[in-house]
Structures are given as C-alpha cells and as structure tokens.
Design an enzyme around this catalytic site. Sequence first.
Site, PDB file in Angstrom:
ATOM      1  N   SER A  45      -9.928  -0.389   7.333  1.00  8.66           N
ATOM      2  CA  SER A  45      -9.327  -0.213   6.011  1.00  8.66           C
ATOM      3  C   SER A  45      -8.653  -1.456   5.432  1.00  8.66           C
ATOM      4  O   SER A  45      -8.292  -1.465   4.265  1.00  8.66           O
ATOM      5  CB  SER A  45      -8.308   0.929   6.032  1.00  8.66           C
ATOM      6  OG  SER A  45      -8.965   2.164   6.035  1.00  8.66           O
ATOM      7  N   SER A  98      -9.716   1.935   3.148  1.00 10.38           N
ATOM      8  CA  SER A  98      -8.833   2.703   2.286  1.00 10.38           C
ATOM      9  C   SER A  98      -7.851   1.827   1.502  1.00 10.38           C
ATOM     10  O   SER A  98      -7.344   2.258   0.478  1.00 10.38           O
ATOM     11  CB  SER A  98      -8.054   3.727   3.115  1.00 10.38           C
ATOM     12  OG  SER A  98      -7.156   3.075   3.999  1.00 10.38           O
ATOM     13  N   LYS A 153       0.856  -1.198   0.000  1.00  7.72           N
ATOM     14  CA  LYS A 153       0.000   0.000   0.000  1.00  7.72           C
ATOM     15  C   LYS A 153       0.884   1.238   0.000  1.00  7.72           C
ATOM     16  O   LYS A 153       1.901   1.268   0.711  1.00  7.72           O
ATOM     17  CB  LYS A 153      -0.902  -0.036   1.239  1.00  7.72           C
ATOM     18  CG  LYS A 153      -1.941   1.076   1.317  1.00  7.72           C
ATOM     19  CD  LYS A 153      -2.783   0.940   2.589  1.00  7.72           C
ATOM     20  CE  LYS A 153      -3.853   2.028   2.679  1.00  7.72           C
ATOM     21  NZ  LYS A 153      -4.659   1.902   3.921  1.00  7.72           N
TER      22      LYS A 153
END
Lengths: 482, 488, 95
Positions: free
Chosen positions: B180, B156, B81
């Site tokens: 997330s 997210s 990420k």
Amino acid sequence: MEYEAVIGLEVHVQIKTESKMFARVGAGYGREPNTLTDPVVLGLPGTLPVMNKRAIDQIIKAGLMLGCEIAPVCKWDRKNYFYPDSPKNYQISQYDQPICIGGQLEIELPGSSRNVMGEHKFIELTRIHLEEDVGKLNHFENDSLVDYNRAGTPLMEIVSEPDMHSGDEAYAYLTALRQIMVQGGISDCDMEKGQLRCDANISIRPKGADMLGVKVELKNLNSISGVRNGIDFEIKRQIKVVQSGGQVIQETRRWDADAGAATPMRTKEMAHDYRYFPDPDLMPVRVDQDWLQRIRETIPELPFERQRRYFDEFDLPYTVTSVLVPDLKLSDFFEEAVKECGEPKAVANWIANDLLRDLSAAGTPIDDSKLRPEHIAGLVKLVKDGVISNNIAKDVFIDMFKSGDRPEDIVEKKGLKQSSDTGELTGICNEVIAANPKSVEDYKAGKENAINFLKGQVMKATRGKANPQVVDQVLRTELDKL
Amino acid sequence: MAESLYYRTAAELSRALESKELSSEEIVRSVIERTRAVDDKVSAFISFDEGDALERARASDRRRAEGKALGPLDGIPVGIKDVLAVEGQPLTCASRMLGKFVSPYDATAIARLKAAGAVPWGRLNMDEFAMGSSTENSSVKTTSNPWNTDCIPGGSSGGSAACVAAGEAPISLGSDTGGSIRQPAALCGVVGMKPTYGLVSRYGLVAFASSLDQIGPFAHTVEDAAILLQAVAGHDDRDSSSYRTDIPDYRKELSSRKGPWKLGIPKEYFGEGLDPEVARAIEAAIDFYRGEGCEIVDVSLPHTEHAVGVYYIIATAEASSNLARYDGVRYSHRSAEATDAIDLYFKSRAEGFGPEVKRRVILGTYVLSSGYYDAYYLKAQKVRTLIRRDFLQAYEKVDALLTPTTPSPAFRKGEKTDDPLQMYLSDIFTISANLAGIPGISIPCGFSESGLPIGLQILGQPFQEADLFAIARRFEQAHDYHTRHPSL
Amino acid sequence: MAHDGIDIDYVANLARIALTDEEKERFSGQLGQVLEYIEKLDTVDVSGVEPTAHAFPLENVWRDDKAEPAMPVEVALKNAPAARQNMIVVPKVVE
C-alpha cells in the site's frame, strides 16, 4: 436408582495490580463510571496492548501455589465474540497454550460437627489461564448502559476437572481457593466486588457409572453460599427431570439467589464459534527457571500446611486452628506473639476469643489494631509469672486493646500487681476471719466449702490482686491456729 | 519562485528555512494554495485543517527565530494518511464507519513528527481501512493519478502518493500491509518505502492486518524518504512488536554506503503477466546497476506464487478481528434502525462498511471459523514461514533484490472494481515483503509510452534500510525521473 | 482443502454484518473465486514447518505495573453515539 452429581467449576479471579492487563490506566473498583479508561481500554482505532509484567508474576505465583506445571512458553489468543461490554469485540485470552497446566487444590469437607475436622481431599485442576476482564452492563427498562472501568482488569480463569460431587464440595473448593489467593496476595477475592466469580458445570449420572451426563452450565453464582445452594438446587432439579422420565438438556441457566431457583438463559444469540487465533499484537511469554525461582521465594505457606504445623508444633486444638489458619494476618500475629512468649495455647486463646471479639465489636481490621502481638505476649508472660491473675488479665486486655499501652505499664499504673506478700495478707485474712464467725464455724465443722467464701472476701478486700493460692494457704494457717 | 515552491524537496525546504530564505508559514501557505488549486482534480485529501497547519508553522518559525529549531523537519508539512491518529483531528480511514470520529490521541509516529517540529498536513484519501489497491474503495471519493486523472493512483495509500506527486505536500506518511505504499508510489512516480516490520511503531495506526502493517514515507527523493523515516523510526514501548535496534543516521549513510552491491534478480518476478513496458524499464535499471559495478545474481524465491493466497488468508483473518470493534457501540457509526443490541451490530456494520471491507471481513471470518482454521489459517502461517525462508536464503547470496513494483503502470478507474481477484493480483510483487517482514522501497525508474510512471522495487534485508536507501539513491542520482512532474 | 463454498449466512452471522440477498450472492461468487485461487496452497508441503505468527520472533515484551492517569470521562465519551450518566447507551441487551 441412586444418582451421583459431577461438578466442574470455572472460577474467574481478578488479579490485584495497579494498572490493567494490557493498558497503563489504573485498575480499581467502585469508581465513577468510565473514569478508569484510556484509548487502549476503549479499544480505540490504532491502539495496541502491552502486557503487565506483574500480572504474569501473579498468575505464576497462583499456579505454583496450586501445584500447576508452569508452561515454559505460552501465548496470547483472541477470542472473538460480539458483546457490548467487550470493547474490541474480542477478548485477549489464552486458548491452546495456557500458562498453568494441571495442579490440584486441597479442600476440607464439613466435619460431623463444628469442632471436628472434616475429610480432606484433592480436587484436580485442568488449567489456569490469563485474560482481560470485560466492562459492566447496567440494564434498564428500555436500554442498557455500559461502564468500561472493569474492562481490561487482569483476570485468571481457573478451571477444575469434573471432580466434585456436591454443593458442599464446591463450597469447600471455593473457600480453599479463596484462602490461597488472598494469602498469596494475588487477589482480594471479594465476591461482592466481582473479584471472584464462579460458573459451574453440573451433570448427573447413575451412581457408579463412568460416563458423564449432559451438562448444564450454571451462572451468576455470586456468593460462596450461593454456589452451594445453586448447585444443590440444580442437582435436585436434574434428578427430578430424569426420575420423571425426562432428559436433561444442555443449556445455560442463571441462578437467582433471592428466588432460590435457576432459570434458562437466552444464549442462542451468542455465537460459540470463537475463531481463536494467536494475537499478532502480543508476543509469547517464556518463563525460565530463574524467574520461577524468584517467584517461589515469595510464596507463603499454604493454609492446610500451616494448620498441620500448628497441630504438630504447637499442639493446638482443631477449633482454634480453624479460626487462625484461614486468616494469614491473624496467623502471623499469632506466631509473632508465640515467638516472644513461647505459650502457643494461651496466645491462641487470647486471639481466638478476646482479640477477635473486640476487633469485630470495634469494626477494626487487624492491621489497624493498636494491640500488637507483643501486647499479647507480654500479657501471657505476666499471667505465667504470677504477676497478675487470669481475671485481672482480662481487664488489662480490654485496656490495652483500647489504649495500645503495654500490659506491664497498665498493671503498674493501675496497681494491679497480684499480692503474694504473706505478711500483708495475714492481716487481711485475720480481719475477714474476725468478721465472719459463722463461716469459720462451718469450716471448723468440716465444711470445706466455707473456705471459698472466706477466700472470696479476701479477694474482694484486695480488689482481686491477691494471689489466690497464697490466700488459700494463709487462711488455712490462720484458721488452724484458732 | 512561488509556483515551484511546492515541488521543492523537504531537504531543499529545510535548507531554505535554515538560511532564512523562507519561513515555515510561507511553505505551508504554498502547500495550502497548491492543494486548493489542484485537489479538485486530484482528490488526494479527505479533509485538511489550514488553521492548525498555519498555527504549527508559525510556532516553528518562532522556534527558529529563537534559535531552537528542532531539526530538518521543523516547519515542513507532512501529509498524513487518514489511518494515523492525530489528536483533535478526524480519523476516518475513509470509512462511513468512522465518519464522525475525532482522535483523542496521537499515534507514536505522529507524536514523533510533532516532536521534530513537522506540520501534520491534512487527512489523505485511501481505500477504506487500507483495503484496496486503487483508492476506489474509499467511501469518500476516488483519488486520481496526477499523471492521468482517468487512472487510479494505486492504493491503499493513494492519497499519500498522489499528494506528493501533485505538489500538495513535499512528503507524506502512508501505511503498507501488502504494498500500500510501494504500489501507489510506483504508479504516481514518487519514492515510497515500507520499512522492516517492527521498525516504526504501529501505535496509532488503525490496524488492518496487525502482523503485516507498517508505516512508511512518501517523497520525491530518497533523501527525503530517509529524513522522514528517521523521524518516525525507533523502539516504542506502546507497541509490543516494536523492535529494539540501533537506528543509523540514514542521511549520513546515503553517502557513506557506496557499494558495489550484490543484487539478486528473483526469476519469479519476471514471468508472464508482466507488462512489456515495465519489464523494459526494470531491465534498464538492472543494466544500470551492472554498469555501476554491482554483481547481478539470478535468485529464486520459489514460494512467491503462493504469496497472494497466504496474504489473503492472513490479512483478512486478522482484519476480521481488528474490525470487530466497529460495532456502533462506543464511537463508530450507529444505525438508527436497530431494535436491540444484537441488531445494532448487524445494521451498523452493514451501513458503516463498504463492499470490499465486508468482503474481506467475511473471508477472514470464514477462514478462522470452526473446522477451517487448520486448512486455511494455520496452513497459511506455515507457508508464510517458507516465504520468509526464501528471502533469508536469497540474502545469504545477495544484499538486496531488484524487482518491478507492479506488473503494469496505473490502470484506469473502474477497470478492476468488479473483479476482486484481479485487483488482489495487482499486488503480487509487493505482498511477499510484508509476509517476510522485510523492507522494500519503490523508486521512479521510467515512464510508459502513455506517460505513466513505472516503479523499481528494491527489497532489502531486515533492518538494513540504510542499504536500501543507498542503493536507491545510486539510481536516482543518475536519472531524472524523480524531477519530472505531472501537468495539472 | 477443496472448498465447498462459503456458508454465507453462517459467516455473516458470525461477523455480525447484515447482508442483502444481492450481496450474499455476489460475495459468495467472488469469494468462491478467491478460495479457488487459494486452493493452490494445497500443493505446498508444509510438514515439519513451524507457523509464523509474527514477522520477527520477540518474547517477553511487557511493561512494569505502574498506573498512569485515566482519560477524562468527557474525552472517553466524546465519540459515543449515545451516553447517559457517563455511560454508553446501547439498546436493551437481553441475557
């Protein structure tokens, strides 16, 4: 109407550590710009603070030396404000749970003259907390340059109560505070290097009133004398404002030492809503009795306590103590020499007069001096035992300061031993008597002074090595024989 | 062979590497090719560095040839990420603010991956600064749900979930502040775990809300998630919130922890607003565990209804401070229009932050501002205590809790972008775990009629990740949801 | 805590974000809704409850005072929008 000033000081002191408060990189002064940073100091995305144990030890030590209560638990808060010298735009600080609470600092006001001790009083402290220092801005014509070397240095903020009333008191406060910090090994407190910085909150009120007046914050007091001058200037300014029918307004003013005046600062852009909240990245500090005890054991005697001991134990005069006591190394040097020879007054005089003079002329710090406490002790013993005279001792001192040789060796090598051999001296005395009939005549005529001339001649002939008392005795004996 | 290579699990790939059936270079090439083939549709990646990945793959192959392989992850690509710092790689958090930022250091989790021989692969899309539940707040692009590209992948960590679902990486790392990891894992039909707060070092994880953020794994299987967590978990002296605890061998514990477990069903997670298809899938999962001999116990977490409110106070307050460093001075986007230093802040931050970040920074600044601290922040911290207490009390009776991960399957892009509150409420089942600091895992447990994945959330006791893995694995072994792949 | 609406200008100034009029209006409305939702917290009795600042209570987490090498200045300034004399350039700061 007569006015009284009320002054509180906020003093920032950098704690002497190897590494920074929350980052592992080294702390230091005078390096090339931005060479003391790491990802944590620069507040790069993703970095986290971890506290430096030694900085906590040091502030606890400072707190104990200043009679503070050490909080059993304290925590870290973020103080949020934007400024280019602040890498994260928040400063890690302590808001409502500082590590040191209360405390007091003993100060000495100026005496009626230099060799008279001034009045002592205690200034109450509000708190001491720990935070991280910010970077440094360098201003140019069209822009500013930021150096983050200083950012993250452990910084104590020592806040006093509004307990002072003149520039002299503030001066005495800072002097006393600095002595404690330096002697505790907590900070070097070099104001030129920004290791000690002072802001003052100043207000005035009619003498005897209880209420506090509107306070003005005075910044940029960059030297201890600057603090005194700046504060006195501000007090006078406020009195003048009020006496001419005006009102003091709450503001921040910046002291300009060169101009000898303060001007208002533009602080409107600075938000004063700091939105303090507990820093989620740092854990609270719990201080237990064992930890406190370990630190207590490292605390040196406070300067004023030492001074009182020098009065009581050694019967030293104020002037000499006020030379020794402010300097821990000098005091230790003194005490070591006294331990060896047991003559505090003589040792103190040698240090206060001769040693300090030579050190300052040579520009040598006491640590680097070849002359050590045992040299002075040895010298004092030689004089006390009558081996050399005080005059010869002065020469020996100069020699050993330069060479680091033992005083006994110098006396031996240069043959400076005082002569008390009456046989040898009788011969020299008779020669002098024979060579100076006029003085002999004067002496016989009852002019006591004449013997001093003859004594001088004998000392000259022995190049000062003769014991003056013995010479006096021998001369009188021989003159009486005539 | 080549077409399914990218859907093999990390454990399978690891065995293939060990048996010399495959080289790391072949694996990394398959992932690169797959990414090139499908990422136009999926948009999981903000960027990737093929050269760096291949170089690391070849280095891994050399180690293996010398008999010096570093462990099960040596040579395995791991999607990253874009919120985790990798030295020499961009670190943008999907924000214009860090559009040009290249990290000069490794996050601890990344350093540990590298030390295990893993190949960090790409910079995965996300909501800007991890603020969002759909990746629609990315300043770069919106990631698509591989099961239906008109839908959001969740957020997210939408890129981290989608890339695994789409076969662009066998496993990946994400971060979870209020769900997330678990929410996009559920919506993309993969396994996602948020470990106990303090288990994985946050050093090098760009902070959103420091007291809630945790790094965790995405994978096709529970075993892969365990392998990846094993590599990154453990105490780190660069993170003061890192917990000193013995880390068990999760993979070994998978087979040794057999249950049966006492599983709690918190009634607050099954009320109105729960999509009937999701409810059915979760009921079926509960029935499965009952059938396995687990005792199913009704429990209550009475403060659940306040979790979203507490979360949006605490998370935004911490964020408002954490994001203050993005000011245009040292490394972030600098406005060209600024006239003085103060103006520089206003304009750089106006240009650099997207609307959701601005909204949350404003909210967080407000709740901390003078006169409001006690009413909002302090109150939220106290209710947080009660929420945590709810869980600890429930854990006196049960080993773990079973809940839906999300109230509904993936929603369509654009559906909630104008209604922040509705978007915030889509995290309602995941937020409490972050507030309580407990671990949670989401595993695939079914599909909606329209073919969208549904996730089962299992919430565990602090630092009992091994139990969570074992419980999750029991379900996985009896079902084939995790073996299904979207057609792209 | 019945909220009386965010003073958006004051808060945006504290947060150092220039907002357009349109943003101010939109955010005020949206955050108003969120705050209204948050008002639910009013119903929770928290008397005698300690606040949670950290998910797990740890204390005295520190490191020894040992200095590690600094980041080379080139690296420190690599991401800087503007640098001169190894320092970061900012528009004039007026004190």
